[in-house]
Motif scaffolding. Structure first.
Motif, mmCIF file in Angstrom:
data_model
loop_
_atom_site.group_PDB
_atom_site.id
_atom_site.type_symbol
_atom_site.label_atom_id
_atom_site.label_comp_id
_atom_site.label_asym_id
_atom_site.label_seq_id
_atom_site.Cartn_x
_atom_site.Cartn_y
_atom_site.Cartn_z
ATOM 1 N N ILE A 1 57.301 75.868 -40.306
ATOM 2 C CA ILE A 1 57.628 77.246 -39.962
ATOM 3 C C ILE A 1 56.363 78.058 -39.733
ATOM 4 C CG2 ILE A 1 58.485 79.412 -40.942
ATOM 5 C CD1 ILE A 1 60.693 77.798 -39.782
ATOM 6 N N GLN A 2 55.358 77.873 -40.579
ATOM 7 C CA GLN A 2 54.108 78.613 -40.408
ATOM 8 C C GLN A 2 53.478 78.306 -39.052
ATOM 9 O OE1 GLN A 2 51.182 78.196 -43.536
ATOM 10 N NE2 GLN A 2 49.549 79.049 -42.278
ATOM 11 N N PHE A 3 53.455 77.031 -38.684
ATOM 12 C CA PHE A 3 52.843 76.645 -37.406
ATOM 13 C C PHE A 3 53.634 77.221 -36.233
ATOM 14 C CE2 PHE A 3 51.491 73.015 -34.431
ATOM 15 C CZ PHE A 3 50.308 73.670 -34.103
ATOM 16 N N PHE A 4 54.982 77.171 -36.323
ATOM 17 C CA PHE A 4 55.797 77.732 -35.247
ATOM 18 C C PHE A 4 55.563 79.236 -35.096
ATOM 19 C CE2 PHE A 4 58.647 73.931 -35.535
ATOM 20 C CZ PHE A 4 58.608 73.602 -34.187
ATOM 21 N N LEU A 5 55.469 79.949 -36.218
ATOM 22 C CA LEU A 5 55.265 81.397 -36.142
ATOM 23 C C LEU A 5 53.860 81.731 -35.646
ATOM 24 C CD1 LEU A 5 57.134 82.690 -39.321
ATOM 25 C CD2 LEU A 5 57.910 82.648 -36.946
ATOM 26 N N GLU A 6 52.888 80.895 -36.012
ATOM 27 C CA GLU A 6 51.530 81.095 -35.487
ATOM 28 C C GLU A 6 51.496 80.910 -33.974
ATOM 29 O OE1 GLU A 6 49.263 78.236 -37.620
ATOM 30 O OE2 GLU A 6 48.923 79.519 -39.366
ATOM 31 N N LYS A 7 52.371 80.030 -33.461
ATOM 32 C CA LYS A 7 52.401 79.710 -32.027
ATOM 33 C C LYS A 7 53.708 80.192 -31.397
ATOM 34 C CE LYS A 7 48.565 77.332 -32.421
ATOM 35 N NZ LYS A 7 47.289 77.821 -31.831
ATOM 36 N N GLU A 8 54.173 81.360 -31.827
ATOM 37 C CA GLU A 8 55.449 81.904 -31.374
ATOM 38 C C GLU A 8 55.574 81.882 -29.859
ATOM 39 O OE1 GLU A 8 57.831 85.534 -33.215
ATOM 40 O OE2 GLU A 8 56.285 86.220 -31.814
ATOM 41 N N ASN A 9 56.742 81.398 -29.390
ATOM 42 C CA ASN A 9 57.076 81.303 -27.958
ATOM 43 C C ASN A 9 56.254 80.265 -27.197
ATOM 44 O OD1 ASN A 9 59.086 83.403 -27.995
ATOM 45 N ND2 ASN A 9 57.413 84.888 -28.106
ATOM 46 N N THR A 10 55.506 79.434 -27.919
ATOM 47 C CA THR A 10 54.711 78.386 -27.286
ATOM 48 C C THR A 10 55.358 77.023 -27.535
ATOM 49 O OG1 THR A 10 52.666 79.633 -27.638
ATOM 50 C CG2 THR A 10 52.451 77.276 -27.183
ATOM 51 N N PRO A 11 55.694 76.262 -26.496
ATOM 52 C CA PRO A 11 56.252 74.925 -26.711
ATOM 53 C C PRO A 11 55.239 74.023 -27.427
ATOM 54 C CG PRO A 11 56.648 75.659 -24.464
ATOM 55 C CD PRO A 11 55.669 76.628 -25.066
ATOM 56 N N LEU A 12 55.705 73.336 -28.457
ATOM 57 C CA LEU A 12 54.850 72.447 -29.242
ATOM 58 C C LEU A 12 55.421 71.037 -29.172
ATOM 59 C CD1 LEU A 12 54.439 74.724 -32.415
ATOM 60 C CD2 LEU A 12 52.910 74.558 -30.433
ATOM 61 N N SER A 13 54.595 70.095 -28.775
ATOM 62 C CA SER A 13 55.054 68.709 -28.656
ATOM 63 C C SER A 13 55.210 68.064 -30.031
ATOM 64 C CB SER A 13 54.061 67.887 -27.826
ATOM 65 O OG SER A 13 52.844 67.714 -28.544
ATOM 66 N N ARG A 14 55.995 66.995 -30.061
ATOM 67 C CA ARG A 14 56.156 66.258 -31.305
ATOM 68 C C ARG A 14 54.820 65.742 -31.813
ATOM 69 N NH1 ARG A 14 59.662 60.979 -30.904
ATOM 70 N NH2 ARG A 14 61.495 62.336 -31.098
ATOM 71 N N ASP A 15 53.968 65.239 -30.907
ATOM 72 C CA ASP A 15 52.664 64.719 -31.324
ATOM 73 C C ASP A 15 51.798 65.812 -31.938
ATOM 74 O OD1 ASP A 15 53.297 62.178 -30.515
ATOM 75 O OD2 ASP A 15 52.284 62.333 -28.573
ATOM 76 N N LEU A 16 51.828 67.008 -31.345
ATOM 77 C CA LEU A 16 51.041 68.114 -31.888
ATOM 78 C C LEU A 16 51.554 68.509 -33.267
ATOM 79 C CD1 LEU A 16 48.818 70.221 -31.511
ATOM 80 C CD2 LEU A 16 50.513 71.687 -30.364
ATOM 81 N N LEU A 17 52.873 68.550 -33.436
ATOM 82 C CA LEU A 17 53.459 68.883 -34.731
ATOM 83 C C LEU A 17 53.098 67.833 -35.773
ATOM 84 C CD1 LEU A 17 56.946 70.079 -33.460
ATOM 85 C CD2 LEU A 17 55.230 71.514 -34.575
ATOM 86 N N LEU A 18 53.152 66.565 -35.383
ATOM 87 C CA LEU A 18 52.764 65.489 -36.293
ATOM 88 C C LEU A 18 51.316 65.648 -36.748
ATOM 89 C CD1 LEU A 18 54.326 62.220 -34.836
ATOM 90 C CD2 LEU A 18 54.687 63.121 -37.141
ATOM 91 N N ASP A 19 50.411 65.873 -35.794
ATOM 92 C CA ASP A 19 48.996 65.989 -36.120
ATOM 93 C C ASP A 19 48.733 67.184 -37.027
ATOM 94 O OD1 ASP A 19 48.453 63.777 -34.614
ATOM 95 O OD2 ASP A 19 47.611 64.863 -32.904
ATOM 96 N N HIS A 20 49.378 68.309 -36.743
ATOM 97 C CA HIS A 20 49.089 69.528 -37.489
ATOM 98 C C HIS A 20 49.706 69.518 -38.881
ATOM 99 C CE1 HIS A 20 47.996 73.790 -37.874
ATOM 100 N NE2 HIS A 20 49.140 73.908 -38.534
ATOM 101 N N VAL A 21 50.938 69.052 -38.998
ATOM 102 C CA VAL A 21 51.664 69.137 -40.271
ATOM 103 C C VAL A 21 51.487 67.885 -41.122
ATOM 104 C CG1 VAL A 21 53.942 69.413 -41.336
ATOM 105 C CG2 VAL A 21 53.342 70.745 -39.292
ATOM 106 N N TRP A 22 51.595 66.716 -40.507
ATOM 107 C CA TRP A 22 51.493 65.472 -41.268
ATOM 108 C C TRP A 22 50.074 64.900 -41.276
ATOM 109 C CZ3 TRP A 22 55.964 67.071 -39.092
ATOM 110 C CH2 TRP A 22 57.127 66.995 -39.869
ATOM 111 N N GLY A 23 49.248 65.315 -40.349
ATOM 112 C CA GLY A 23 47.874 64.842 -40.287
ATOM 113 C C GLY A 23 47.698 63.740 -39.260
#
Length: 232
Positions: A164-186
């Protein structure tokens, strides 16, 4: 020193995990069956991570996880299981787990998964340029570690909070699964990338009026997901 609870009924496996965790600087709490694990979680303070085997005497690991999540969304939970069916992995995440590691696993992989999850559990210790985010009826408070809708708290797991924090930081910006994996899971995450989709579905159940037609946490077909902010 971070504290890890291990629920594993096979003594040889439990001892193997304990040795490797202690070598890497963790304090360890052991349990051989489900009720014992729940008792220790309620009587021993400051446990950061729970490693849960599925098939244990008494109540199984899935039930232990469900009961933990009834009162504690901040504890990091990783399943240790020999089951390899996709449905079991998805089910573990659906009942509140943050991650899963399939047996047999290497000590290096397990430690990497624990350290990655700890970063999410302890995210409130990290400095941030912003201390809160506001989007429509939602407010995310990084100091109090609270996510609210119209003033009512929504309980999130450490992984959900980081998402949720990452989505709100990037509000209205499409985020790929790979980017979400890297940012949240490492970047070192070695598990199933579908863990992103399972956590998205779980978040929608908590925040959307109609999870099947999400208003806020939307799918961007062919790309990933985005948080739809006001005015979009």
């Amino acid at each position: 020193m971070s504290k890890v609870l291990i629920l594993e009924d096979e003594e040889s496996i439990r001892s193997f995990i304990v040795i490797n965790l202690k070598r890497n600087g963790f304090e360890v709490v052991e349990a051989a069956e489900g009720n014992e694990a729940l008792h220790k979680l309620t009587t021993i303070p400051d446990i950061d991570i729970a490693l849960l085997d599925v098939m244990v005497p008494g109540i199984d690991g899935f039930e232990v996880c469900r009961r933990i999540r009834e009162t504690n969304e901040r504890l990091g939970i990783i399943f240790l299981t020999a089951k390899v069916q996709e449905q079991d992995k998805v089910y573990a995440l659906s009942v509140g787990a943050d991650d899963h590691v399939s047996k047999p696993f290497s000590p290096t992989e397990l430690i990497a998964r624990i350290q990655s999850l700890l970063r999410r559990v302890n995210v409130h210790r990290e400095q941030s340029a912003k201390v809160s985010f506001h989007s429509g009826p939602f407010t995310l408070d990084l100091i109090a570690k609270q996510f609210k809708r119209n003033g009512d708290a929504i309980e999130l797991t450490p992984t959900e909070f980081s998402l949720i924090q990452f989505f709100l930081e990037k509000e209205n910006t499409p985020l790929s699964r790979d980017l979400l994996l890297d940012h949240v899971w490492g970047k070192e995450y070695m598990g199933d990338p579908k863990i992103v989709d399972v956590n998205i579905r779980r978040l929608r159940q908590k925040i959307e009026n109609n999870p099947s037609e999400p208003e806020y946490l939307q799918t961007v077909w062919g790309h990933g997901y985005k948080w739809k902010g006001q005015g979009q």
